[in-house]
Design an enzyme around this catalytic site. Structure first.
Site, mmCIF file in Angstrom:
data_model
loop_
_atom_site.group_PDB
_atom_site.id
_atom_site.type_symbol
_atom_site.label_atom_id
_atom_site.label_comp_id
_atom_site.label_asym_id
_atom_site.label_seq_id
_atom_site.Cartn_x
_atom_site.Cartn_y
_atom_site.Cartn_z
ATOM 1 N N TYR A 197 0.944 -1.272 -0.044
ATOM 2 C CA TYR A 197 0.024 -0.175 -0.041
ATOM 3 C C TYR A 197 0.789 1.050 0.013
ATOM 4 C CZ TYR A 197 -2.842 3.847 1.686
ATOM 5 O OH TYR A 197 -3.625 4.774 1.688
ATOM 6 N N GLU B 216 -11.818 5.219 4.033
ATOM 7 C CA GLU B 216 -11.506 6.125 4.998
ATOM 8 C C GLU B 216 -12.726 6.456 6.009
ATOM 9 O OE1 GLU B 216 -8.901 7.998 5.773
ATOM 10 O OE2 GLU B 216 -7.630 7.580 3.716
ATOM 11 N N TRP C 109 -5.093 2.063 9.881
ATOM 12 C CA TRP C 109 -5.378 1.589 8.402
ATOM 13 C C TRP C 109 -5.065 0.168 7.909
ATOM 14 C CZ3 TRP C 109 -8.092 3.783 5.075
ATOM 15 C CH2 TRP C 109 -7.926 3.546 3.649
#
Length: 77
Positions: free
Chosen positions: A12, A34, A42
């Site tokens: 990522y 998000e 995350w």
């Protein structure tokens, strides 16, 4: 760095993080991810990303806009 030691996180970081998004589908995917991330790390969201894609028809906003009450209730379970 902040993502060392986890292959998913490193991918990522190296391939997506900080890269400008140019298409609506990817932008919408990140907007939803998000939103679900609020209060979570995350990496938790990244690990569940495929489940989110499956649940939300690969973030197809045209399909999502037409979800009926049954589908909404299914997502809330």
């Amino acid at each position: 760095g902040w993502c060392k030691g986890d292959a998913l996180y490193e991918a990522y970081h190296d391939l997506e993080w900080g890269v400008p998004v140019q298409d609506d589908e990817t932008f919408y995917e990140f907007l939803l991810l998000e939103t679900f991330q609020a209060g979570l790390s995350w990496i938790t969201i990244l690990r569940k990303r495929e489940s989110f894609r499956k649940a939300f028809d690969h973030f197809d906003y045209k399909k999502i806009a037409n979800y009926d009450e049954t589908k909404i209730q299914e997502l809330l379970q």
